[in-house]
Design an enzyme around this catalytic site. Sequence first.
Site, mmCIF file in Angstrom:
data_model
loop_
_atom_site.group_PDB
_atom_site.id
_atom_site.type_symbol
_atom_site.label_atom_id
_atom_site.label_comp_id
_atom_site.label_asym_id
_atom_site.label_seq_id
_atom_site.Cartn_x
_atom_site.Cartn_y
_atom_site.Cartn_z
ATOM 1 N N TYR A 105 0.817 -1.220 0.000
ATOM 2 C CA TYR A 105 0.000 0.000 0.000
ATOM 3 C C TYR A 105 0.848 1.266 0.000
ATOM 4 O O TYR A 105 0.353 2.346 -0.332
ATOM 5 C CB TYR A 105 -0.939 0.048 1.220
ATOM 6 C CG TYR A 105 -1.979 -1.035 1.291
ATOM 7 C CD1 TYR A 105 -2.155 -1.964 0.261
ATOM 8 C CD2 TYR A 105 -2.811 -1.135 2.405
ATOM 9 C CE1 TYR A 105 -3.109 -2.964 0.352
ATOM 10 C CE2 TYR A 105 -3.781 -2.135 2.492
ATOM 11 C CZ TYR A 105 -3.918 -3.045 1.474
ATOM 12 O OH TYR A 105 -4.867 -4.023 1.580
ATOM 13 N N HIS A 159 0.311 -11.672 1.807
ATOM 14 C CA HIS A 159 -0.689 -10.964 1.014
ATOM 15 C C HIS A 159 -1.315 -11.823 -0.089
ATOM 16 O O HIS A 159 -2.481 -11.644 -0.443
ATOM 17 C CB HIS A 159 -0.058 -9.707 0.396
ATOM 18 C CG HIS A 159 -1.011 -8.609 0.162
ATOM 19 N ND1 HIS A 159 -0.663 -7.283 0.231
ATOM 20 C CD2 HIS A 159 -2.332 -8.601 -0.142
ATOM 21 C CE1 HIS A 159 -1.726 -6.519 -0.015
ATOM 22 N NE2 HIS A 159 -2.742 -7.306 -0.258
#
Length: 281
Positions: free
Chosen positions: A49, A107
């Site tokens: 992110y 992830h």
Amino acid sequence: MEYITLNNGIKMPKAGFGVFQIKDKNECVKVILDAIDAGYRLIDTAQSYGNEEAVGEAVTKTSVPREELFITTKVWISNYGYEKAKASVEESLKKMHLDYIDLVLLHQPFKDYYGAYHALEDLYKEGKIKAIGVSNFYPDRLVDLALDVDVKPAINQVEVNPFHQQDKALEYNNKYGVQLEAWAPFAEGKNGIFTNETLKEIGNKYNKSIGQVILRWLLQRGIVPLSKTVKKERMLENINIFDFELSEEDMKKIANLNTNTSSFFSHYDPATVEMICGLKR
């Protein structure tokens, strides 16, 4: 805020706030502080992110004690493999100015996620991580991993919304004691979710918004929802989901919206795997 207990005894808030796509550092810090002020205690970020530093700054600036916050980050696939994963989590700790991270997830279920997971296990045993888990692991991958590790995943964060309800994922995560957590509970507004007549009708019945109905539906299925907004008034709305309960009839009406289709992509699609594995941190 209400809490759940994970499979290792750690308590986690039943609803969280995500910071995906909030790239500007100053904006991200402000948004997180607003979310904490609104009542959120679970903040969800990721290495990919690009805003872990903002999360750390917000944690430093808030008056809420660190032990009352539940900070999550995720290791990106370019950092998979034992040594790289371990080093990347150490880097995340430095970026966020934290002595420990409450939850670290892998992830994506691609490349050397076994090596990366073993690194998380060791960091967990060292006390630098309070809980470990995975993200986007479909039932087959989740079961395979859970059967072959010392520390079972505490969390599996996957896409869950009224159009993609993940019944099988919920069944198998529950079987292995893994808490399911929902990203994109609103499907990022796709498929007319905010104008859906069924959801609107249910919302009117309880004097709640469609977003609140969706989040409450997830809670009642035993799933932890992660919502994201940059607007303070929407944050307050999205966390105000603990004062009503959907009837069994309304839960069934929402169940009938299921299409078993992702609003984004399928991890079983080879082209999706190529795309995700080609992304840089």
